[in-house]
Design a protein around this motif. Sequence first.
Motif, PDB file in Angstrom:
ATOM      1  N   VAL A  55       0.850  -1.179   0.000  1.00 51.77           N
ATOM      2  CA  VAL A  55       0.000   0.000   0.000  1.00 51.77           C
ATOM      3  C   VAL A  55       0.890   1.235   0.000  1.00 51.77           C
ATOM      4  CG1 VAL A  55      -1.814   1.196   1.247  1.00 51.77           C
ATOM      5  CG2 VAL A  55      -1.711  -1.281   1.311  1.00 51.77           C
TER       6      VAL A  55
ATOM      7  N   GLY B 194       0.975   5.742  -0.360  1.00 54.83           N
ATOM      8  CA  GLY B 194       0.200   6.969  -0.293  1.00 54.83           C
ATOM      9  C   GLY B 194      -0.390   7.275   1.069  1.00 54.83           C
ATOM     10  N   PHE B 195       0.179   6.724   2.121  1.00 57.02           N
ATOM     11  CA  PHE B 195      -0.347   6.951   3.459  1.00 57.02           C
ATOM     12  C   PHE B 195       0.610   7.787   4.314  1.00 57.02           C
ATOM     13  CE2 PHE B 195      -2.617   3.088   2.155  1.00 57.02           C
ATOM     14  CZ  PHE B 195      -3.911   3.457   2.460  1.00 57.02           C
TER      15      PHE B 195
ATOM     16  N   ARG C  76     -10.392  -5.953  -1.756  1.00 53.05           N
ATOM     17  CA  ARG C  76     -10.477  -4.558  -2.229  1.00 53.05           C
ATOM     18  C   ARG C  76     -11.314  -3.719  -1.267  1.00 53.05           C
ATOM     19  NH1 ARG C  76      -6.563  -4.866  -5.435  1.00 53.05           N
ATOM     20  NH2 ARG C  76      -6.775  -5.966  -7.374  1.00 53.05           N
TER      21      ARG C  76
ATOM     22  N   LEU D 225      -9.216  -2.816   1.743  1.00 47.76           N
ATOM     23  CA  LEU D 225      -8.316  -1.700   1.457  1.00 47.76           C
ATOM     24  C   LEU D 225      -9.080  -0.377   1.404  1.00 47.76           C
ATOM     25  CD1 LEU D 225      -5.442  -0.864   0.891  1.00 47.76           C
ATOM     26  CD2 LEU D 225      -5.825  -1.331  -1.512  1.00 47.76           C
ATOM     27  N   ASP D 226     -10.271  -0.392   0.817  1.00 49.66           N
ATOM     28  CA  ASP D 226     -11.100   0.819   0.779  1.00 49.66           C
ATOM     29  C   ASP D 226     -11.493   1.257   2.189  1.00 49.66           C
ATOM     30  OD1 ASP D 226     -10.939   0.856  -1.967  1.00 49.66           O
ATOM     31  OD2 ASP D 226     -12.883  -0.107  -2.285  1.00 49.66           O
TER      32      ASP D 226
ATOM     33  N   LYS E 103      -8.507   2.913   3.752  1.00 49.32           N
ATOM     34  CA  LYS E 103      -8.340   4.260   3.192  1.00 49.32           C
ATOM     35  C   LYS E 103      -9.341   5.243   3.784  1.00 49.32           C
ATOM     36  CE  LYS E 103      -6.756   3.010  -1.440  1.00 49.32           C
ATOM     37  NZ  LYS E 103      -7.145   3.001  -2.852  1.00 49.32           N
ATOM     38  N   SER E 104     -10.602   4.829   3.863  1.00 51.97           N
ATOM     39  CA  SER E 104     -11.643   5.766   4.288  1.00 51.97           C
ATOM     40  C   SER E 104     -11.667   5.977   5.801  1.00 51.97           C
ATOM     41  CB  SER E 104     -13.011   5.282   3.808  1.00 51.97           C
ATOM     42  OG  SER E 104     -13.354   4.068   4.434  1.00 51.97           O
TER      43      SER E 104
ATOM     44  N   GLN F 279      -9.048   5.480   8.061  1.00 53.32           N
ATOM     45  CA  GLN F 279      -7.808   5.732   8.782  1.00 53.32           C
ATOM     46  C   GLN F 279      -7.702   7.141   9.357  1.00 53.32           C
ATOM     47  OE1 GLN F 279      -4.247   5.473   6.604  1.00 53.32           O
ATOM     48  NE2 GLN F 279      -4.890   6.879   5.013  1.00 53.32           N
TER      49      GLN F 279
END
Length: 146
Positions: free
Chosen positions: A7, A9-10, A115, A118-119, A122-123, A125
Amino acid sequence: MKPKMKVEGFKDAERALMQLPKATAKATVRRILKKAAQPIADAGRANAPSREGNLKASYGVGTRLTKRQGRMSRKESEVEVYVGPNDPAAVQTEFGNNHQVAEPHLRPAWDSERRGALDTIKSEQMAEIEKSVARYAKRQAKAGRK
């Protein structure tokens, strides 16, 4: 075979977590991962054959392995969350053996829900991290620090 995800982009989330004490940051990440993993466990439970004792009921999300699993596993990160059944017969059901054909239940659950997991990460966190930062600041203010 352990499924792995890379992953990217965090960086903002990582910076925010670095401002928290290590234990608080770990607990925050653990909550996020458990929330993301729950749909995988639910799908595995739904896919599991019902005739196999307590296989359906044994599905869950957790941070601990059995002693045997712990010996076979190596820790690869600071925070790890595990999904699956704790019934020893689950391996035989999933992969089959000489006397039983394979009836996969966890792998299809992983394939269909990864998936979404992971979404969810992302949403959820930044909201979860902000809550942890606010709780930590409140504790510090109450203790008379900062």
